[in-house]
Design a protein around this motif. Structure first.
Motif, PDB file in Angstrom:
ATOM      1  N   ILE A   1      52.763  46.053 -29.621  1.00 58.99           N
ATOM      2  CA  ILE A   1      53.219  44.669 -29.797  1.00 58.99           C
ATOM      3  C   ILE A   1      52.743  43.753 -28.657  1.00 58.99           C
ATOM      4  CG2 ILE A   1      55.508  44.976 -28.709  1.00 58.99           C
ATOM      5  CD1 ILE A   1      56.602  43.273 -31.116  1.00 58.99           C
ATOM      6  N   TYR A   2      52.770  44.284 -27.406  1.00 60.44           N
ATOM      7  CA  TYR A   2      52.412  43.445 -26.254  1.00 60.44           C
ATOM      8  C   TYR A   2      50.948  43.014 -26.270  1.00 60.44           C
ATOM      9  CZ  TYR A   2      51.362  48.204 -24.722  1.00 60.44           C
ATOM     10  OH  TYR A   2      50.914  49.500 -24.673  1.00 60.44           O
TER      11      TYR A   2
ATOM     12  N   TYR B   1      50.837  39.462 -27.655  1.00 60.11           N
ATOM     13  CA  TYR B   1      51.486  38.347 -26.954  1.00 60.11           C
ATOM     14  C   TYR B   1      50.477  37.292 -26.466  1.00 60.11           C
ATOM     15  CZ  TYR B   1      55.831  41.147 -26.759  1.00 60.11           C
ATOM     16  OH  TYR B   1      56.952  41.880 -27.075  1.00 60.11           O
ATOM     17  N   PRO B   2      49.368  37.703 -25.795  1.00 56.67           N
ATOM     18  CA  PRO B   2      48.422  36.675 -25.332  1.00 56.67           C
ATOM     19  C   PRO B   2      47.840  35.845 -26.475  1.00 56.67           C
ATOM     20  CG  PRO B   2      47.972  38.780 -24.281  1.00 56.67           C
ATOM     21  CD  PRO B   2      48.956  39.048 -25.368  1.00 56.67           C
TER      22      PRO B   2
ATOM     23  N   ALA C   1      56.969  44.953 -38.082  1.00 55.81           N
ATOM     24  CA  ALA C   1      57.810  46.111 -38.378  1.00 55.81           C
ATOM     25  C   ALA C   1      57.384  46.801 -39.676  1.00 55.81           C
ATOM     26  CB  ALA C   1      59.259  45.678 -38.459  1.00 55.81           C
TER      27      ALA C   1
ATOM     28  N   LEU D   1      55.961  38.403 -35.414  1.00 58.95           N
ATOM     29  CA  LEU D   1      56.439  39.589 -34.678  1.00 58.95           C
ATOM     30  C   LEU D   1      57.372  40.441 -35.537  1.00 58.95           C
ATOM     31  CD1 LEU D   1      57.052  38.019 -31.144  1.00 58.95           C
ATOM     32  CD2 LEU D   1      55.236  39.594 -31.792  1.00 58.95           C
ATOM     33  N   TYR D   2      58.223  39.788 -36.345  1.00 53.96           N
ATOM     34  CA  TYR D   2      59.167  40.534 -37.187  1.00 53.96           C
ATOM     35  C   TYR D   2      58.419  41.359 -38.233  1.00 53.96           C
ATOM     36  CZ  TYR D   2      63.845  41.456 -38.954  1.00 53.96           C
ATOM     37  OH  TYR D   2      65.029  42.067 -39.275  1.00 53.96           O
TER      38      TYR D   2
ATOM     39  N   VAL E   1      62.035  48.676 -34.435  1.00 53.49           N
ATOM     40  CA  VAL E   1      60.763  47.948 -34.496  1.00 53.49           C
ATOM     41  C   VAL E   1      60.881  46.436 -34.282  1.00 53.49           C
ATOM     42  CG1 VAL E   1      59.278  49.514 -35.788  1.00 53.49           C
ATOM     43  CG2 VAL E   1      60.944  48.147 -37.017  1.00 53.49           C
TER      44      VAL E   1
ATOM     45  N   PHE F   1      62.709  31.814 -25.840  1.00 54.30           N
ATOM     46  CA  PHE F   1      62.236  32.332 -27.125  1.00 54.30           C
ATOM     47  C   PHE F   1      62.485  33.833 -27.222  1.00 54.30           C
ATOM     48  CE2 PHE F   1      58.751  34.645 -29.234  1.00 54.30           C
ATOM     49  CZ  PHE F   1      58.947  34.217 -30.539  1.00 54.30           C
TER      50      PHE F   1
ATOM     51  N   LEU G   1      49.250  35.207 -29.395  1.00 57.27           N
ATOM     52  CA  LEU G   1      50.306  34.310 -29.887  1.00 57.27           C
ATOM     53  C   LEU G   1      50.504  33.133 -28.928  1.00 57.27           C
ATOM     54  CD1 LEU G   1      52.935  36.821 -31.286  1.00 57.27           C
ATOM     55  CD2 LEU G   1      51.493  35.290 -32.598  1.00 57.27           C
TER      56      LEU G   1
ATOM     57  N   ALA H   1      57.842  34.141 -34.256  1.00 60.01           N
ATOM     58  CA  ALA H   1      58.899  35.133 -34.485  1.00 60.01           C
ATOM     59  C   ALA H   1      58.683  35.839 -35.818  1.00 60.01           C
ATOM     60  CB  ALA H   1      60.262  34.453 -34.470  1.00 60.01           C
TER      61      ALA H   1
END
Lengths: 169, 140
Positions: free
Chosen positions: A96-97, A100-101, A124, A120-121, B95, B113, A103, A117
């Motif tokens: 996931i990390y 981040y850059p 899953a 990111l959700y 997750v 956030f 996004l 968000a």
């Protein structure tokens, strides 16, 4: 020696720790050791073919989906944007990390907190891992869970946009 | 063909890196399932919808790692009698809530956030679990 120990990753330490538990069991309670190992083998043999399928699906995902491909489509407008954010989240691979850059960069280009968000959700819902999930929980369960999670990702996105006023902190 | 090799390499690398964790988890689950009586899990998960989903979501939130691990753990918990709501909340929180990644997320995407997203994800893990089991027709 100290440098070599430092190079050992956390998952390897975890594996060594579990092996030590089994080593202890071997001497302290052989029956428990044998039954635990038997249980392990039963699970391992059952899920091995599923892992092979997961491996091939991961190759396909890595081949077709790149951060460049995802960011290109996140630039869409209106409802379409939500659609691409959901699809992008589902198709994105890797930790996931790593995202981040990208996004943060898209945020500077106008991607709202809610869309971030939502992206990111939806990470899953991982297509390459679905065979293992179906193996344990059934196809019907996986389909329903995926639909509910996609719906909730949009609700969460809208809520976050409302709370953070469309990205203006 | 140019992109195929890196795709295979990347998948193999992921599996190689995750293999100690996957094998270790299966070994640990096998040991715990054998040594801990079923009644112990049934004491923690009392079949109370909200308490079970809350505990499931809490455990999932503080856990981190490849989702494959959560499927194995969740699947085995289900087999020994833990309710589907608790297991679903656990899988979803695993997750969607990232306590371990929270510092990185805060630094790159903003503290406010990151906190709001993780708190909402925790609450939604419970809601998703209840909705999924309801829609599945399993009853609560």
């Amino acid at each position: 020696m100290r440098n070599y120990l430092k190079k050992i990753s956390n998952p390897v330490w975890f594996f060594i720790f579990v092996l030590l538990i089994y080593l202890g069991l071997l001497f302290l309670d052989f029956n428990l050791f044998a039954s635990s190992l038997q249980f392990f083998w039963k699970i391992f043999i059952k899920i091995l073919p599923v892992f092979i399928l997961v491996f091939f699906l991961m190759i396909l995902t890595n081949y077709f989906i790149t951060p460049k491909f995802v960011s290109k489509h996140l630039g869409e407008k209106g409802i379409k944007r939500w659609f691409y954010v959901i699809v992008g989240g589902i198709l994105s691979t890797g930790p996931i990390y790593m995202w981040y850059p990208l996004l943060a960069e898209l945020k500077n280009k106008g991607l709202s907190y809610g869309l971030m968000a939502c992206f990111l959700y939806n990470r899953a819902v991982k297509i390459p891992l679905l065979p293992l999930m179906i193996f344990y929980f059934s196809l019907k369960y996986v389909i329903i869970l995926a639909i509910v999670m996609i719906a909730v990702s949009v609700i969460q996105g809208i809520l976050i946009d409302k709370i953070l006023k469309g990205g203006k902190k | 063909m140019k992109r195929f090799k890196p795709a295979v390499f990347s998948a193999a690398k992921m599996f190689w890196k995750a293999s100690p964790l996957i094998l270790g988890t299966i070994l640990l689950v096998s040991f715990l399932v054998t040594v801990i009586p079923q009644s112990f899990y049934l004491k923690i998960f009392t079949r109370n919808i909200f308490l079970d989903s809350f505990i499931g979501s809490l455990i999932g939130s503080i856990s981190a790692g490849n989702p494959l691990i959560s499927y194995i753990l969740g699947g085995e918990l289900l087999k020994i009698g833990v309710g589907l709501i608790a297991v679903t909340a656990f899988l979803v929180a695993w997750v969607t809530v990232g306590i371990v990644q929270l510092p990185a997320e805060s630094m790159i995407l903003g503290k406010k956030f990151a906190i709001i997203r993780n708190v909402l994800s925790f609450i939604f893990a419970i809601i998703v679990a209840v909705l999924t089991v309801l829609l599945l027709g399993g009853g609560l």
